[in-house]
Design a protein around this motif. Structure first.
Motif, PDB file in Angstrom:
ATOM      1  N   GLU A  21       0.825  -1.199   0.000  1.00 42.56           N
ATOM      2  CA  GLU A  21       0.000   0.000   0.000  1.00 42.56           C
ATOM      3  C   GLU A  21       0.867   1.259   0.000  1.00 42.56           C
ATOM      4  N   LEU A  22       2.060   1.173   0.591  1.00 43.77           N
ATOM      5  CA  LEU A  22       2.986   2.308   0.540  1.00 43.77           C
ATOM      6  C   LEU A  22       3.387   2.613  -0.901  1.00 43.77           C
ATOM      7  N   THR A  23       3.645   1.569  -1.670  1.00 45.33           N
ATOM      8  CA  THR A  23       3.982   1.764  -3.084  1.00 45.33           C
ATOM      9  C   THR A  23       2.821   2.427  -3.815  1.00 45.33           C
ATOM     10  N   LEU A  24       1.615   1.993  -3.520  1.00 50.73           N
ATOM     11  CA  LEU A  24       0.432   2.604  -4.128  1.00 50.73           C
ATOM     12  C   LEU A  24       0.338   4.079  -3.741  1.00 50.73           C
ATOM     13  N   MET A  25       0.639   4.397  -2.489  1.00 47.58           N
ATOM     14  CA  MET A  25       0.620   5.788  -2.051  1.00 47.58           C
ATOM     15  C   MET A  25       1.672   6.606  -2.805  1.00 47.58           C
ATOM     16  N   LEU A  26       2.836   6.002  -3.055  1.00 43.55           N
ATOM     17  CA  LEU A  26       3.870   6.696  -3.823  1.00 43.55           C
ATOM     18  C   LEU A  26       3.388   6.978  -5.239  1.00 43.55           C
ATOM     19  N   CYS A  30       2.863  10.758  -6.683  1.00 42.90           N
ATOM     20  CA  CYS A  30       3.596  11.180  -7.874  1.00 42.90           C
ATOM     21  C   CYS A  30       2.635  11.696  -8.941  1.00 42.90           C
ATOM     22  N   LEU A  31       1.545  10.982  -9.151  1.00 43.86           N
ATOM     23  CA  LEU A  31       0.542  11.424 -10.121  1.00 43.86           C
ATOM     24  C   LEU A  31      -0.036  12.778  -9.731  1.00 43.86           C
ATOM     25  N   LYS A  32      -0.302  12.956  -8.447  1.00 41.50           N
ATOM     26  CA  LYS A  32      -0.842  14.224  -7.966  1.00 41.50           C
ATOM     27  C   LYS A  32       0.116  15.370  -8.282  1.00 41.50           C
ATOM     28  N   PHE A  33       1.399  15.182  -8.004  1.00 41.52           N
ATOM     29  CA  PHE A  33       2.370  16.247  -8.248  1.00 41.52           C
ATOM     30  C   PHE A  33       2.533  16.531  -9.738  1.00 41.52           C
ATOM     31  N   MET A  34       2.515  15.491 -10.568  1.00 48.53           N
ATOM     32  CA  MET A  34       2.643  15.723 -12.010  1.00 48.53           C
ATOM     33  C   MET A  34       1.428  16.469 -12.551  1.00 48.53           C
ATOM     34  N   LYS A  35       0.239  16.084 -12.116  1.00 52.73           N
ATOM     35  CA  LYS A  35      -0.975  16.784 -12.577  1.00 52.73           C
ATOM     36  C   LYS A  35      -0.964  18.235 -12.119  1.00 52.73           C
ATOM     37  N   GLN A  36      -0.523  18.459 -10.891  1.00 43.59           N
ATOM     38  CA  GLN A  36      -0.460  19.829 -10.390  1.00 43.59           C
ATOM     39  C   GLN A  36       0.550  20.655 -11.178  1.00 43.59           C
ATOM     40  N   SER A  37       1.660  20.026 -11.579  1.00 45.68           N
ATOM     41  CA  SER A  37       2.665  20.764 -12.354  1.00 45.68           C
ATOM     42  C   SER A  37       2.112  21.210 -13.703  1.00 45.68           C
ATOM     43  N   MET A  38       1.220  20.422 -14.278  1.00 45.22           N
ATOM     44  CA  MET A  38       0.598  20.829 -15.547  1.00 45.22           C
ATOM     45  C   MET A  38      -0.283  22.061 -15.338  1.00 45.22           C
ATOM     46  N   ILE A  39      -1.002  22.082 -14.226  1.00 45.99           N
ATOM     47  CA  ILE A  39      -1.813  23.255 -13.896  1.00 45.99           C
ATOM     48  C   ILE A  39      -0.904  24.461 -13.675  1.00 45.99           C
ATOM     49  N   ASN A  40       0.223  24.225 -12.994  1.00 50.34           N
ATOM     50  CA  ASN A  40       1.180  25.321 -12.759  1.00 50.34           C
ATOM     51  C   ASN A  40       1.698  25.900 -14.067  1.00 50.34           C
ATOM     52  N   ILE A  41       1.961  25.040 -15.050  1.00 49.31           N
ATOM     53  CA  ILE A  41       2.427  25.531 -16.356  1.00 49.31           C
ATOM     54  C   ILE A  41       1.357  26.402 -16.994  1.00 49.31           C
ATOM     55  N   GLU A  42       0.103  25.937 -16.967  1.00 48.80           N
ATOM     56  CA  GLU A  42      -0.988  26.713 -17.554  1.00 48.80           C
ATOM     57  C   GLU A  42      -1.119  28.077 -16.890  1.00 48.80           C
ATOM     58  N   ALA A  56       7.710  14.970  -7.763  1.00 48.15           N
ATOM     59  CA  ALA A  56       7.415  13.768  -8.542  1.00 48.15           C
ATOM     60  C   ALA A  56       8.698  12.981  -8.814  1.00 48.15           C
ATOM     61  N   ILE A  57       9.758  13.680  -9.170  1.00 51.89           N
ATOM     62  CA  ILE A  57      11.048  13.020  -9.414  1.00 51.89           C
ATOM     63  C   ILE A  57      11.549  12.345  -8.145  1.00 51.89           C
ATOM     64  N   ASP A  58      11.412  13.011  -7.008  1.00 52.18           N
ATOM     65  CA  ASP A  58      11.828  12.416  -5.735  1.00 52.18           C
ATOM     66  C   ASP A  58      11.080  11.110  -5.466  1.00 52.18           C
ATOM     67  N   ILE A  59       9.803  11.087  -5.775  1.00 53.47           N
ATOM     68  CA  ILE A  59       9.016   9.873  -5.567  1.00 53.47           C
ATOM     69  C   ILE A  59       9.473   8.770  -6.515  1.00 53.47           C
ATOM     70  N   VAL A  60       9.734   9.120  -7.765  1.00 53.09           N
ATOM     71  CA  VAL A  60      10.218   8.122  -8.727  1.00 53.09           C
ATOM     72  C   VAL A  60      11.546   7.540  -8.243  1.00 53.09           C
ATOM     73  N   GLU A  61      12.402   8.393  -7.706  1.00 54.20           N
ATOM     74  CA  GLU A  61      13.671   7.899  -7.156  1.00 54.20           C
ATOM     75  C   GLU A  61      13.428   6.955  -5.989  1.00 54.20           C
ATOM     76  N   GLU A  62      12.458   7.264  -5.163  1.00 53.93           N
ATOM     77  CA  GLU A  62      12.113   6.372  -4.049  1.00 53.93           C
ATOM     78  C   GLU A  62      11.598   5.035  -4.577  1.00 53.93           C
ATOM     79  N   PHE A  83      13.567   6.554 -17.266  1.00 55.57           N
ATOM     80  CA  PHE A  83      12.984   7.270 -18.405  1.00 55.57           C
ATOM     81  C   PHE A  83      12.006   8.342 -17.914  1.00 55.57           C
ATOM     82  N   ILE A  84      11.178   7.983 -16.950  1.00 60.05           N
ATOM     83  CA  ILE A  84      10.200   8.934 -16.414  1.00 60.05           C
ATOM     84  C   ILE A  84      10.922  10.120 -15.784  1.00 60.05           C
ATOM     85  N   LYS A  85      11.949   9.847 -14.992  1.00 59.50           N
ATOM     86  CA  LYS A  85      12.713  10.936 -14.362  1.00 59.50           C
ATOM     87  C   LYS A  85      13.310  11.864 -15.418  1.00 59.50           C
ATOM     88  N   GLU A  86      13.952  11.279 -16.429  1.00 53.08           N
ATOM     89  CA  GLU A  86      14.579  12.088 -17.482  1.00 53.08           C
ATOM     90  C   GLU A  86      13.535  12.918 -18.225  1.00 53.08           C
TER      91      GLU A  86
END
Length: 130
Positions: A21-26, A30-42, A56-62, A83-86
């Motif tokens: 469940e911790l992995t699911l939370m990660l 990560c999805l939440k932060f990526m979606k928010q970053s798209m809103i930030n760009i707009e 999001a990158i920190d979570i991918v590293e985790e 690939f996702i991080k890059e």
């Protein structure tokens, strides 16, 4: 709910959750932060965009760190996470929402697969740990 109460709730949830469940939370975080970053760009909120992509990158590293590299699947996931991080780093520099969406799509697929694996584990079927 106050921010402090939310933080306490999230910390309690993380410390008492099953490892799967911790992995699911990660994934969800990560999805939440990526979606928010798209809103930030707009909204042209560049500092917030950078912060959310970095989270999001920190979570991918985790997610990479938690892989059990004894399995071939883990090596494949490690490469996919790299690939996702890059791609997120490129999106951050280039303000590219398409790159972020590509990462969101990949992570949704991984998350949904993980949810199915958790259901199998809970129903008593054997699934190798990553």
């Amino acid at each position: 709910m106050s921010t402090q109460a939310q933080n306490v709730y999230m910390k309690t949830q993380a410390t008492t959750a099953h490892p799967g469940e911790l992995t699911l939370m990660l994934y969800n975080g990560c999805l939440k932060f990526m979606k928010q970053s798209m809103i930030n760009i707009e909204r042209r909120e560049f500092e917030a965009k950078n912060t959310n992509i970095q989270r999001a990158i920190d979570i991918v590293e985790e997610l990479q760190i938690t892989l059990n590299m004894e399995y071939e699947l883990s090596a494949n996931l490690f490469s996919l996470y790299a690939f996702i991080k890059e791609t997120l780093m490129e999106a951050n520099i280039g303000m590219n929402k398409d790159h972020i969406q590509e990462c969101i799509n990949l992570l949704i697929e991984l998350r949904d697969t993980w949810v199915q694996a958790l259901k199998q584990v809970k129903s008593g079927l054997q699934v190798n740990t990553l």
